[in-house]
Design a protein around this motif. Structure first.
Motif, mmCIF file in Angstrom:
data_model
loop_
_atom_site.group_PDB
_atom_site.id
_atom_site.type_symbol
_atom_site.label_atom_id
_atom_site.label_comp_id
_atom_site.label_asym_id
_atom_site.label_seq_id
_atom_site.Cartn_x
_atom_site.Cartn_y
_atom_site.Cartn_z
ATOM 1 N N GLN A 134 -70.800 52.081 124.117
ATOM 2 C CA GLN A 134 -69.440 51.588 123.939
ATOM 3 C C GLN A 134 -69.297 50.190 124.503
ATOM 4 N N ILE A 135 -68.296 49.473 123.984
ATOM 5 C CA ILE A 135 -67.905 48.182 124.553
ATOM 6 C C ILE A 135 -66.704 48.442 125.452
ATOM 7 N N GLU A 142 -61.977 50.929 126.959
ATOM 8 C CA GLU A 142 -62.823 50.898 125.779
ATOM 9 C C GLU A 142 -62.203 49.917 124.795
ATOM 10 N N VAL A 143 -63.048 49.029 124.227
ATOM 11 C CA VAL A 143 -62.554 47.982 123.328
ATOM 12 C C VAL A 143 -62.998 48.308 121.905
ATOM 13 N N PRO A 144 -62.053 48.696 121.031
ATOM 14 C CA PRO A 144 -62.420 48.944 119.634
ATOM 15 C C PRO A 144 -62.715 47.621 118.919
ATOM 16 N N PRO A 145 -63.489 47.665 117.830
ATOM 17 C CA PRO A 145 -63.850 46.425 117.134
ATOM 18 C C PRO A 145 -62.663 45.530 116.784
ATOM 19 N N ALA A 146 -61.538 46.100 116.410
ATOM 20 C CA ALA A 146 -60.370 45.298 116.021
ATOM 21 C C ALA A 146 -59.779 44.533 117.199
ATOM 22 N N GLU A 147 -60.120 44.915 118.420
ATOM 23 C CA GLU A 147 -59.576 44.242 119.603
ATOM 24 C C GLU A 147 -60.607 43.397 120.328
#
Length: 152
Positions: A134-135, A142-147
């Motif tokens: 995870q990022i 947790e950082v989702p791709p959109a953020e």
């Protein structure tokens, strides 16, 4: 979608060629055999012949990849000697090599989309649950791709 911030936002004013961390990483470990040697090193392979056999490459290719990974600082050589034999080197992960392993695990996780269900999973040995790459930001979110953004 990734948002570029600061000077990066002006796409025509800069180039990532020669500066991009992805480019530099691929220059160091951008071969299949290098990635598989790193996998093997993490899981305990240390001897030249074992790398060659477990990765399925020639001795010449093994020699070249190990030398590149040592030069890059991901592996280090450590001498050993079997009784009655000459001294040889084994290869072990450095701190930098261990820090590289999330890249290998992310490739493992992503590769399951194409490899079918082999039954292999990353697992937390402490509790037995499946583990994922995870990022996370420095505050622990947790950082989702959109953020996910990028700035200098």
């Amino acid at each position: 979608m990734t948002v570029l911030l600061g000077p990066l936002a002006q796409r025509d004013d800069w180039s990532a060629i020669g500066k991009c961390p992805i480019e530099k990483t691929m220059t160091l470990v951008g071969t299949k055999s290098a990635m598989l040697i790193m996998r093997e090193a993490f899981y305990g392979t240390t001897r030249f012949d074992d790398f060659s056999k477990r990765v399925g490459i020639t001795k010449a290719a093994t020699s070249a990849r190990l030398a590149e990974l040592v030069q890059a600082g991901l592996l280090t050589k450590r001498p050993y000697q079997e009784p009655g034999q000459r001294s040889r080197d084994e290869y072990v992960l450095t701190e930098s090599g261990t820090a590289f392993m999330p890249v290998v695990w992310a490739m493992f996780e992503w590769g399951r989309h194409f490899a079918g269900d082999s039954g292999l999973r990353l697992t937390h040995l402490g509790c037995g649950a499946e583990a994922t790459v995870q990022i996370r930001c420095a505050d622990g979110h947790e950082v989702p791709p959109a953020e996910l953004g990028m700035k200098l």
